[in-house]
Design an enzyme around this catalytic site. Structure first.
Site, PDB file in Angstrom:
ATOM      1  N   GLY A  66       5.369 -12.204 -29.771  1.00  0.00           N
ATOM      2  CA  GLY A  66       6.723 -11.951 -29.147  1.00  0.00           C
ATOM      3  C   GLY A  66       7.577 -12.943 -28.490  1.00  0.00           C
ATOM      4  CB  ALA A  67       7.451 -16.455 -29.470  1.00  0.00           C
ATOM      5  CG  ASN A  68      11.662 -12.312 -31.166  1.00  0.00           C
ATOM      6  OD1 ASN A  68      10.311 -11.845 -30.830  1.00  0.00           O
ATOM      7  ND2 ASN A  68      12.560 -11.342 -31.171  1.00  0.00           N
ATOM      8  N   GLY A  77      13.038 -12.723 -24.206  1.00  0.00           N
ATOM      9  CA  GLY A  77      12.383 -12.679 -22.788  1.00  0.00           C
ATOM     10  C   GLY A  77      11.158 -13.485 -22.541  1.00  0.00           C
ATOM     11  N   GLY A  98       8.578 -13.814 -23.637  1.00  0.00           N
ATOM     12  CA  GLY A  98       7.591 -14.625 -24.586  1.00  0.00           C
ATOM     13  C   GLY A  98       8.484 -16.143 -25.125  1.00  0.00           C
ATOM     14  CB  SER A 129       2.751  -3.833 -17.503  1.00  0.00           C
ATOM     15  OG  SER A 129       3.363  -3.057 -16.365  1.00  0.00           O
ATOM     16  CE1 TYR A 173       4.693  -1.508 -21.765  1.00  0.00           C
ATOM     17  CE2 TYR A 173       4.918  -0.868 -19.432  1.00  0.00           C
ATOM     18  CZ  TYR A 173       4.864  -1.904 -20.487  1.00  0.00           C
ATOM     19  OH  TYR A 173       5.111  -3.084 -20.184  1.00  0.00           O
TER      20      TYR A 173
HETATM   21  N1  LIG Z   1      10.146  -6.834 -18.819  1.00  0.00           N
HETATM   22  C1  LIG Z   1       9.508  -6.028 -17.486  1.00  0.00           C
HETATM   23  O1  LIG Z   1       9.732  -5.758 -16.558  1.00  0.00           O
HETATM   24  C2  LIG Z   1       7.876  -6.372 -17.792  1.00  0.00           C
HETATM   25  C3  LIG Z   1       7.265  -5.751 -16.958  1.00  0.00           C
HETATM   26  C4  LIG Z   1       5.690  -5.705 -16.945  1.00  0.00           C
HETATM   27  C5  LIG Z   1       5.336  -6.154 -18.127  1.00  0.00           C
HETATM   28  N2  LIG Z   1       6.143  -6.587 -19.458  1.00  0.00           N
HETATM   29  C6  LIG Z   1       5.451  -6.956 -20.421  1.00  0.00           C
HETATM   30  O2  LIG Z   1       6.037  -8.400 -20.651  1.00  0.00           O
HETATM   31  C7  LIG Z   1       5.818  -8.607 -22.068  1.00  0.00           C
HETATM   32  C8  LIG Z   1       7.118  -9.153 -22.591  1.00  0.00           C
HETATM   33  O3  LIG Z   1       8.173  -8.313 -22.243  1.00  0.00           O
HETATM   34  P1  LIG Z   1       9.782  -8.879 -22.078  1.00  0.00           P
HETATM   35  O4  LIG Z   1      10.140  -8.327 -21.040  1.00  0.00           O
HETATM   36  O5  LIG Z   1       9.783 -10.107 -22.526  1.00  0.00           O
HETATM   37  O6  LIG Z   1      10.453  -7.747 -23.185  1.00  0.00           O
HETATM   38  P2  LIG Z   1      11.121  -8.112 -24.571  1.00  0.00           P
HETATM   39  O7  LIG Z   1      12.500  -9.190 -24.241  1.00  0.00           O
HETATM   40  O8  LIG Z   1      11.526  -6.877 -25.075  1.00  0.00           O
HETATM   41  O9  LIG Z   1      10.231  -8.966 -25.595  1.00  0.00           O
HETATM   42  C9  LIG Z   1       9.289  -8.207 -26.004  1.00  0.00           C
HETATM   43  C10 LIG Z   1       8.598  -8.847 -27.287  1.00  0.00           C
HETATM   44  O10 LIG Z   1       7.723  -8.339 -27.999  1.00  0.00           O
HETATM   45  C11 LIG Z   1       8.045  -8.160 -29.575  1.00  0.00           C
HETATM   46  N3  LIG Z   1       7.787  -6.974 -29.969  1.00  0.00           N
HETATM   47  C12 LIG Z   1       7.481  -5.547 -29.713  1.00  0.00           C
HETATM   48  N4  LIG Z   1       7.064  -4.672 -30.547  1.00  0.00           N
HETATM   49  C13 LIG Z   1       6.354  -5.682 -31.515  1.00  0.00           C
HETATM   50  C14 LIG Z   1       5.845  -5.491 -32.670  1.00  0.00           C
HETATM   51  N5  LIG Z   1       5.595  -4.355 -33.245  1.00  0.00           N
HETATM   52  N6  LIG Z   1       5.409  -6.622 -33.490  1.00  0.00           N
HETATM   53  C15 LIG Z   1       5.639  -7.825 -32.955  1.00  0.00           C
HETATM   54  N7  LIG Z   1       6.411  -7.964 -31.997  1.00  0.00           N
HETATM   55  C16 LIG Z   1       6.958  -6.950 -31.303  1.00  0.00           C
HETATM   56  C17 LIG Z   1       9.613  -8.269 -29.462  1.00  0.00           C
HETATM   57  O11 LIG Z   1      10.038  -8.519 -30.887  1.00  0.00           O
HETATM   58  P3  LIG Z   1      11.462  -7.824 -31.313  1.00  0.00           P
HETATM   59  O12 LIG Z   1      12.458  -8.626 -30.783  1.00  0.00           O
HETATM   60  O13 LIG Z   1      11.107  -7.977 -32.873  1.00  0.00           O
HETATM   61  O14 LIG Z   1      11.479  -6.413 -30.908  1.00  0.00           O
HETATM   62  C18 LIG Z   1       9.714  -9.152 -28.464  1.00  0.00           C
HETATM   63  O15 LIG Z   1       9.887 -10.402 -28.808  1.00  0.00           O
HETATM   64  C19 LIG Z   1       5.465  -7.128 -22.998  1.00  0.00           C
HETATM   65  O16 LIG Z   1       4.223  -7.222 -23.187  1.00  0.00           O
HETATM   66  C20 LIG Z   1       5.850  -6.100 -21.660  1.00  0.00           C
HETATM   67  O17 LIG Z   1       5.016  -5.067 -21.877  1.00  0.00           O
HETATM   68  C21 LIG Z   1       7.239  -6.495 -19.005  1.00  0.00           C
END
Ligand SMILES: NC(=O)c1ccc[n+]([C@@H]2O[C@H](COP(=O)([O-])OP(=O)(O)OC[C@H]3O[C@@H](n4cnc5c(N)ncnc54)[C@H](OP(=O)(O)O)[C@@H]3O)[C@@H](O)[C@H]2O)c1
Length: 284
Positions: free
Chosen positions: A9-11, A13, A15, A138, A163
């Site tokens: 998920g390095a593309n 947020g 990551g 999370s 989730y």
């Molecule tokens: N944001 C928050 O408030 C929060 C809070 C607690 C925990 N987290 C955790 O933090 C982590 C990063 O989330 P973020 O906030 O940075 O959200 P984000 O910006 O939506 O990034 C999520 C990343 O995961 C990738 N991803 C999702 N489904 C996938 C799949 N089936 N195969 C490969 N890649 C996939 C997305 O790729 P695409 O661009 O292709 O969709 C994107 O690169 C997650 O594990 C999330 O559960 C986030």
């Protein structure tokens, strides 16, 4: 020779911010992303800021375990060691959907895909000499329940439970890794990144969309959200020695408040995950 970090998920947020932080710290990167276009765009963005970084990418969809096993095989054909695996990708579903085997799709992406990736790459991380596996969980793990996790086509699931199950599984997997790798020079950690203003929730509709819109002004930046992952990846060994298996928040160990965090469940989740991965691969 630079250290090598693999990040899922390095593309986007957290990551993408983690990948940039690791590039700044001098790591070579392997980005695991589900689209080539997104991988190339991330690579260009990281290179624009850190032009000397060696960046490789691998395409894999964590919801499709077979594509992840293939990605792991490709990585093994190109690398003999990896120093950090950062299992960061994840999402909260907006509705409940199942794979053809009956597993809830976000549970597969959030946990099973990462389980398949990591267990396939264990020889490479063990070859590091000082490997670390970092699982982005999370605070929503509090809604997780082990008894539900491997029930197929479970129509009583809702999005919060699904989730929570995936995020609790991240923590149990982390503890399973710590127990199984105890004699190897590999540490494993899980973490809560904070409530981050990223693409997280971009798939939400209706009330969930409304709620996330209300929360946006109070959310932290992806760079702040990446800080605990970066701490765990880059800090001196002496700062995390003896802490393998622990859950972190704001770069500090935090107790997990879920009654399902037992040794019995840690082992059960490992076994069930292995069985599910084999089942999915056989059904290919
Ligand atoms: N944001 C928050 O408030 C929060 C809070 C607690 C925990 N987290 C955790 O933090 C982590 C990063 O989330 P973020 O906030 O940075 O959200 P984000 O910006 O939506 O990034 C999520 C990343 O995961 C990738 N991803 C999702 N489904 C996938 C799949 N089936 N195969 C490969 N890649 C996939 C997305 O790729 P695409 O661009 O292709 O969709 C994107 O690169 C997650 O594990 C999330 O559960 C986030």
């Amino acid at each position: 020779m630079n250290k090598i970090a693999l990040i899922t998920g390095a593309n986007s947020g957290v990551g993408l911010a983690t990948a940039k932080g690791l590039a700044k710290a001098g790591y070579d990167l392997i980005l695991l992303v589900r689209s080539k276009q997104k991988a190339e765009s991330s690579k260009n963005e990281i290179l624009a800021a850190f032009p000397n970084t060696k960046i490789d990418f691998e395409i894999g969809d964590l919801e499709d375990v077979n594509s992840i096993v293939k990605a792991a095989e490709n990585i093994k054909s190109r690398y003999s060691k990896i120093d950090r695996i950062i299992n960061n990708a994840g999402y909260s579903p907006d509705s409940i959907a199942f794979t053809k085997e009956g597993y809830e799709k976000s549970f597969v992406a959030n946990h099973l895909g990462h389980f398949a990736l990591t267990t396939n790459l264990l020889p490479l991380i063990a070859a590091s000499g000082e490997g670390r596996i970092i699982n982005v969980s999370s605070g929503a793990n509090a809604f997780g329940n082990v008894a539900r996790m491997f029930q197929k086509n479970n129509t009583t699931l809702n999005t919060m439970k699904a989730y929570g199950d995936g995020k609790l599984a991240n923590i149990l997997f982390t503890k399973g890794l710590a127990a199984k790798l105890g004699k190897k020079p590999v540490l494993s950690f899980s973490l809560h990144p904070g409530v981050v203003n990223s693409n997280f929730g971009a798939n939400f509709t209706g009330f969930s969309k409304f709620m996330i819109g209300l929360m946006k002004p109070f959310m932290i930046t992806p760079e702040k959200g990446a800080m605990t992952s970066l701490f765990l990846a880059t800090t001196e060994l002496s700062n995390v020695h003896g802490l393998s298996g622990q859950y972190f928040d704001k770069s500090k160990v935090k107790a997990v408040n879920n009654k399902d965090l037992t040794d019995e469940y840690i082992e059960l989740i490992w076994q069930k995950s292995e069985e599910a991965v084999i089942e999915i691969m056989k059904a290919q």
